[in-house]
Design a protein around this motif. Structure first.
Motif, PDB file in Angstrom:
ATOM      1  N   LEU A  67      -2.619   9.533  53.328  1.00 49.20           N
ATOM      2  CA  LEU A  67      -3.868   8.798  53.495  1.00 49.20           C
ATOM      3  C   LEU A  67      -5.010   9.717  53.920  1.00 49.20           C
ATOM      4  O   LEU A  67      -6.112   9.654  53.356  1.00 49.20           O
ATOM      5  CB  LEU A  67      -3.674   7.678  54.520  1.00 49.20           C
ATOM      6  N   VAL A  68      -4.751  10.567  54.889  1.00 51.67           N
ATOM      7  CA  VAL A  68      -5.796  11.482  55.372  1.00 51.67           C
ATOM      8  C   VAL A  68      -6.258  12.405  54.257  1.00 51.67           C
ATOM      9  O   VAL A  68      -7.442  12.762  54.170  1.00 51.67           O
ATOM     10  CB  VAL A  68      -5.283  12.268  56.594  1.00 51.67           C
ATOM     11  N   ALA A  69      -5.352  12.780  53.356  1.00 45.89           N
ATOM     12  CA  ALA A  69      -5.709  13.653  52.241  1.00 45.89           C
ATOM     13  C   ALA A  69      -6.723  12.994  51.304  1.00 45.89           C
ATOM     14  O   ALA A  69      -7.450  13.688  50.586  1.00 45.89           O
ATOM     15  CB  ALA A  69      -4.466  14.053  51.454  1.00 45.89           C
ATOM     16  N   LEU A  70      -6.779  11.661  51.320  1.00 46.22           N
ATOM     17  CA  LEU A  70      -7.747  10.947  50.485  1.00 46.22           C
ATOM     18  C   LEU A  70      -9.150  10.959  51.083  1.00 46.22           C
ATOM     19  O   LEU A  70     -10.125  10.646  50.399  1.00 46.22           O
ATOM     20  CB  LEU A  70      -7.296   9.503  50.264  1.00 46.22           C
ATOM     21  N   GLY A  71      -9.251  11.277  52.378  1.00 46.20           N
ATOM     22  CA  GLY A  71     -10.562  11.402  53.004  1.00 46.20           C
ATOM     23  C   GLY A  71     -11.165  10.081  53.452  1.00 46.20           C
ATOM     24  O   GLY A  71     -10.459   9.095  53.700  1.00 46.20           O
ATOM     25  N   ASP A  72     -12.492  10.056  53.539  1.00 48.81           N
ATOM     26  CA  ASP A  72     -13.208   8.913  54.112  1.00 48.81           C
ATOM     27  C   ASP A  72     -13.015   7.617  53.348  1.00 48.81           C
ATOM     28  O   ASP A  72     -13.299   6.540  53.869  1.00 48.81           O
ATOM     29  CB  ASP A  72     -14.709   9.237  54.189  1.00 48.81           C
ATOM     30  N   VAL A  73     -12.533   7.697  52.114  1.00 51.13           N
ATOM     31  CA  VAL A  73     -12.334   6.480  51.316  1.00 51.13           C
ATOM     32  C   VAL A  73     -11.344   5.529  51.975  1.00 51.13           C
ATOM     33  O   VAL A  73     -11.330   4.327  51.681  1.00 51.13           O
ATOM     34  CB  VAL A  73     -11.872   6.861  49.891  1.00 51.13           C
ATOM     35  N   ILE A  74     -10.532   6.040  52.913  1.00 50.51           N
ATOM     36  CA  ILE A  74      -9.525   5.187  53.545  1.00 50.51           C
ATOM     37  C   ILE A  74     -10.088   4.358  54.697  1.00 50.51           C
ATOM     38  O   ILE A  74      -9.420   3.445  55.178  1.00 50.51           O
ATOM     39  CB  ILE A  74      -8.312   5.998  54.046  1.00 50.51           C
ATOM     40  N   GLU A  75     -11.291   4.663  55.163  1.00 47.85           N
ATOM     41  CA  GLU A  75     -11.805   3.994  56.361  1.00 47.85           C
ATOM     42  C   GLU A  75     -11.864   2.473  56.233  1.00 47.85           C
ATOM     43  O   GLU A  75     -11.432   1.755  57.152  1.00 47.85           O
ATOM     44  CB  GLU A  75     -13.168   4.568  56.737  1.00 47.85           C
ATOM     45  N   PRO A  76     -12.379   1.907  55.130  1.00 50.27           N
ATOM     46  CA  PRO A  76     -12.422   0.437  55.037  1.00 50.27           C
ATOM     47  C   PRO A  76     -11.044  -0.212  55.079  1.00 50.27           C
ATOM     48  O   PRO A  76     -10.861  -1.256  55.722  1.00 50.27           O
ATOM     49  CB  PRO A  76     -13.119   0.187  53.694  1.00 50.27           C
ATOM     50  N   VAL A  77     -10.066   0.392  54.408  1.00 53.75           N
ATOM     51  CA  VAL A  77      -8.737  -0.222  54.386  1.00 53.75           C
ATOM     52  C   VAL A  77      -8.033  -0.034  55.726  1.00 53.75           C
ATOM     53  O   VAL A  77      -7.220  -0.871  56.129  1.00 53.75           O
ATOM     54  CB  VAL A  77      -7.878   0.322  53.220  1.00 53.75           C
ATOM     55  N   LEU A  78      -8.345   1.042  56.437  1.00 51.11           N
ATOM     56  CA  LEU A  78      -7.779   1.208  57.775  1.00 51.11           C
ATOM     57  C   LEU A  78      -8.326   0.151  58.724  1.00 51.11           C
ATOM     58  O   LEU A  78      -7.590  -0.376  59.568  1.00 51.11           O
ATOM     59  CB  LEU A  78      -8.093   2.608  58.326  1.00 51.11           C
ATOM     60  N   ARG A  79      -9.613  -0.176  58.590  1.00 47.83           N
ATOM     61  CA  ARG A  79     -10.198  -1.216  59.448  1.00 47.83           C
ATOM     62  C   ARG A  79      -9.488  -2.549  59.234  1.00 47.83           C
ATOM     63  O   ARG A  79      -9.243  -3.294  60.185  1.00 47.83           O
ATOM     64  CB  ARG A  79     -11.700  -1.344  59.174  1.00 47.83           C
ATOM     65  N   THR A  80      -9.149  -2.830  57.991  1.00 43.77           N
ATOM     66  CA  THR A  80      -8.404  -4.060  57.697  1.00 43.77           C
ATOM     67  C   THR A  80      -7.031  -4.016  58.354  1.00 43.77           C
ATOM     68  O   THR A  80      -6.577  -5.001  58.955  1.00 43.77           O
ATOM     69  CB  THR A  80      -8.257  -4.244  56.179  1.00 43.77           C
ATOM     70  N   ALA A  81      -6.360  -2.871  58.248  1.00 42.16           N
ATOM     71  CA  ALA A  81      -5.024  -2.731  58.838  1.00 42.16           C
ATOM     72  C   ALA A  81      -5.065  -2.829  60.356  1.00 42.16           C
ATOM     73  O   ALA A  81      -4.115  -3.318  60.978  1.00 42.16           O
ATOM     74  CB  ALA A  81      -4.407  -1.402  58.407  1.00 42.16           C
ATOM     75  N   LEU A  82      -6.160  -2.388  60.961  1.00 43.75           N
ATOM     76  CA  LEU A  82      -6.278  -2.451  62.417  1.00 43.75           C
ATOM     77  C   LEU A  82      -6.349  -3.892  62.923  1.00 43.75           C
ATOM     78  O   LEU A  82      -6.119  -4.141  64.108  1.00 43.75           O
ATOM     79  CB  LEU A  82      -7.526  -1.682  62.878  1.00 43.75           C
ATOM     80  N   ALA A  83      -6.648  -4.818  62.035  1.00 47.43           N
ATOM     81  CA  ALA A  83      -6.701  -6.232  62.408  1.00 47.43           C
ATOM     82  C   ALA A  83      -5.422  -6.972  62.030  1.00 47.43           C
ATOM     83  O   ALA A  83      -5.350  -8.196  62.154  1.00 47.43           O
ATOM     84  CB  ALA A  83      -7.897  -6.896  61.732  1.00 47.43           C
ATOM     85  N   SER A  84      -4.394  -6.238  61.599  1.00 50.84           N
ATOM     86  CA  SER A  84      -3.142  -6.864  61.183  1.00 50.84           C
ATOM     87  C   SER A  84      -2.467  -7.585  62.346  1.00 50.84           C
ATOM     88  O   SER A  84      -2.579  -7.189  63.510  1.00 50.84           O
ATOM     89  CB  SER A  84      -2.194  -5.793  60.624  1.00 50.84           C
TER      90      SER A  84
END
Length: 228
Positions: A165-182
């Motif tokens: 995921l980190v290798a993909l860079g900043d593009v992961i930030e929106p989906v991480l925010r969603t996961a943080l609300a799981s």
């Protein structure tokens, strides 16, 4: 006599083929090294088939190197065929080798079923291959597919996913925010640890996981209040 590396040679050296299947791992390792050094196109089929069953890690790694020495037009189609194998090692090693070759034409074969493979080693190999092969326009789509695996497995599996995921860079930030609300605390903790690694690549994964688990257990408000 036709030289071993002649473009007119249509079958591999039988002595080398025998050595690749020898009972002694040192003999197999030397044979894989020789195969890579010779870079004989006639060996493509043999090397791909051997990857699927070779029990020794170091020999498998040398087999992958030998395959990277051959033309991609010979190796990639054979490796793609292995992705449909019932043998988990065949799928995993083919994905690993495709990542090393780095031929973007293999991207369509990195399916969701491989990214979600029930075998951890296959899934980890698929994650690594995916971030190498993904076209720029599909990075967000891949990030979404990968975050669906957050919370999966042990430390090694979770570290592999976070690194991908980190290798993909900043593009992961929106989906991480969603996961943080799981609703799943394991997903939230893994997402938070991944977020920390994205912001600080030098942060140790174990430390990031420990901190994430603490925040999830206490709640961010209580952690924040405790540190004031």
């Amino acid at each position: 006599m036709v030289p071993i590396n002649s473009p007119h040679r249509t079958s591999p050296d039988p002595r080398l083929v025998d050595a690749l299947g020898a009972g002694n791992s040192s003999t197999r390792l030397q044979a894989a090294l020789s195969a890579g050094t010779q870079a004989d196109p006639a060996l493509a089929e043999v090397l791909v088939a051997r990857c699927a069953i070779e029990p020794d890690f170091f020999v498998r790694d040398m087999l992958t190197w030998a395959l990277t020495r051959l033309p991609a037009e010979l190796t990639v189609p054979r490796l793609l065929g292995q992705l449909r194998s019932d043998r988990f090692q065949a799928r995993s090693q083919a994905l690993h080798t495709l990542a090393k070759i780095g031929d973007g034409s293999a991207w369509p074969a990195i399916t969701r079923s491989l990214l979600h493979d029930a075998d951890d080693e296959v899934a980890r190999s698929a994650w690594r291959a995916a971030v190498v092969l993904v076209p720029a326009g599909h990075r967000r789509e891949l990030a979404t597919a990968l975050t669906a695996q957050l919370g999966r497995g042990d430390r090694i599996v979770q570290l592999s996913l976070s690194q991908a995921l980190v290798a993909l860079g900043d593009v992961i930030e929106p989906v991480l925010r969603t996961a943080l609300a799981s609703a799943d605390p394991a997903v939230r903790a893994h997402a938070r640890a991944t977020e920390r690694l994205l912001r600080d690549s030098d942060a140790g994964f174990d430390l990031a996981v420990d901190e994430a688990n603490r925040i999830v257990a206490l709640g961010p408000e209580r952690v924040g209040g405790a540190t004031c």
